[in-house]
Design an enzyme around this catalytic site. Sequence first.
Site, PDB file in Angstrom:
ATOM      1  CE  LYS A 127      32.087  39.428  23.568  1.00  0.00           C
ATOM      2  NZ  LYS A 127      30.778  40.084  23.669  1.00  0.00           N
ATOM      3  CD  GLN A 154      29.224  43.330  24.926  1.00  0.00           C
ATOM      4  OE1 GLN A 154      29.775  42.830  24.336  1.00  0.00           O
ATOM      5  NE2 GLN A 154      29.356  42.714  26.097  1.00  0.00           N
ATOM      6  CG  ASP A 199      26.391  37.028  21.043  1.00  0.00           C
ATOM      7  OD1 ASP A 199      27.291  36.756  21.828  1.00  0.00           O
ATOM      8  OD2 ASP A 199      26.527  38.834  21.315  1.00  0.00           O
TER       9      ASP A 199
HETATM   10  N1  GUN Z   1      27.548  41.368  27.698  1.00  0.00           N
HETATM   11  C1  GUN Z   1      27.575  40.996  28.149  1.00  0.00           C
HETATM   12  N2  GUN Z   1      28.184  38.742  27.828  1.00  0.00           N
HETATM   13  C2  GUN Z   1      28.106  39.513  26.427  1.00  0.00           C
HETATM   14  C3  GUN Z   1      27.782  38.459  25.536  1.00  0.00           C
HETATM   15  O1  GUN Z   1      28.492  37.069  25.471  1.00  0.00           O
HETATM   16  N3  GUN Z   1      27.410  38.677  23.987  1.00  0.00           N
HETATM   17  C4  GUN Z   1      26.524  40.494  23.866  1.00  0.00           C
HETATM   18  N4  GUN Z   1      26.479  40.263  22.751  1.00  0.00           N
HETATM   19  N5  GUN Z   1      26.946  40.198  25.063  1.00  0.00           N
HETATM   20  C5  GUN Z   1      27.387  40.344  26.334  1.00  0.00           C
END
Ligand code: GUN
Length: 260
Positions: free
Chosen positions: A23, A67, A90
Amino acid sequence: MRPGLAVILVGEDPASQVYVRNKVNACAQAGFHSEKHAYPADIEPSAVFDKIAELNADPKIHGILVQLPLPRNFDTEALLDAIAPEKDVDGFRAENVGALVQGQPCFIPCTPYGAMKFFEEAGISLKGKEAVVVGRSNIVGKPMAMLLMHAGATVTVCHSQTRDLKAHCLRADILVAAIGRPKMITGDMIKPGAVVIDVGINRLPGDDGKSKLVGDVAYGEALGVAGAITPVPGGVGPMTITMLMKNTVTAACRAAGIEY
Ligand code: GUN
C-alpha cells in the site's frame, strides 16, 4: 493538493507487513504523500488512539487505514470508530457499514469495491444472477454480499457452519471465495461458465523450498470449468490497492471541496 494516506500497523504479522508495504509503495508510485506508523504488538492501545487523533487533525492526511487484524487486547471496533468519518478510506467504521447497507456509503470497502469494478470493466451484468459469497468477514464477505445484492444479484452467504457448501457453490453464476483456506474451492464445486473471484491470499511451501501464494480456489482445476477467474497473486490484491488509492483521492477531493 496531494492526496495523503496514513497506514497504521500493529504487531509483526508477516502477511499484514506485506500488505502495508504494498500500500505504501503504491502511494509512492502514484505521487501520494504516505506515512506508515508501525507499533510492536505489546504497545498500549491508548498510544494508537492518540496517533489516530493526531492524524485526524493533520491536513496532509486524507485517509487513515488501520491494518487488520489487530492484537487481541485491542478493541477493533472502538479503534476503527476513532478514525474521522471523512478519512475512513477502508469504510470499516460502524456508521459507514450502516450506510453501505442502506446503499449510500461514504466509502466502499476496498476489496469488494475492486471486485465490483472488475464486474463493471469486464461487462458482467449481475442483475438476476445467483451469487454465492463464501466467508462472512466484516472486511470482505459481508460488504461483498451487500454490494452484489444492491447490484441485483440473488445472494447466498456461506460460512463455516454451512451444511452443504458444494451444493451452494454449484448454483453460483458468481462465486466469491473469501475464506482464507488454501485451495478450499475445488473444480467440482464450480458451475461451468461461472465467474469466480478468488479473494484468498495464502502462503504455502513451494516445491523449490520457497513459499508461494495460493488463493482459496484450486486455480488449475477451476480454470477448466469457470468462465472467468481472478488469479492469485495478481488478481484481487492489486485491485484492492487501486480502490484504496481511489478512496484516498475521493477523500482528498472532498477535503478540498472538489466534486469527484
Ligand atoms: N486486512 C486484510 N485486508 C484488509 C483490508 O482491506 N484493510 C485493512 N485495513 N486490513 C486488512
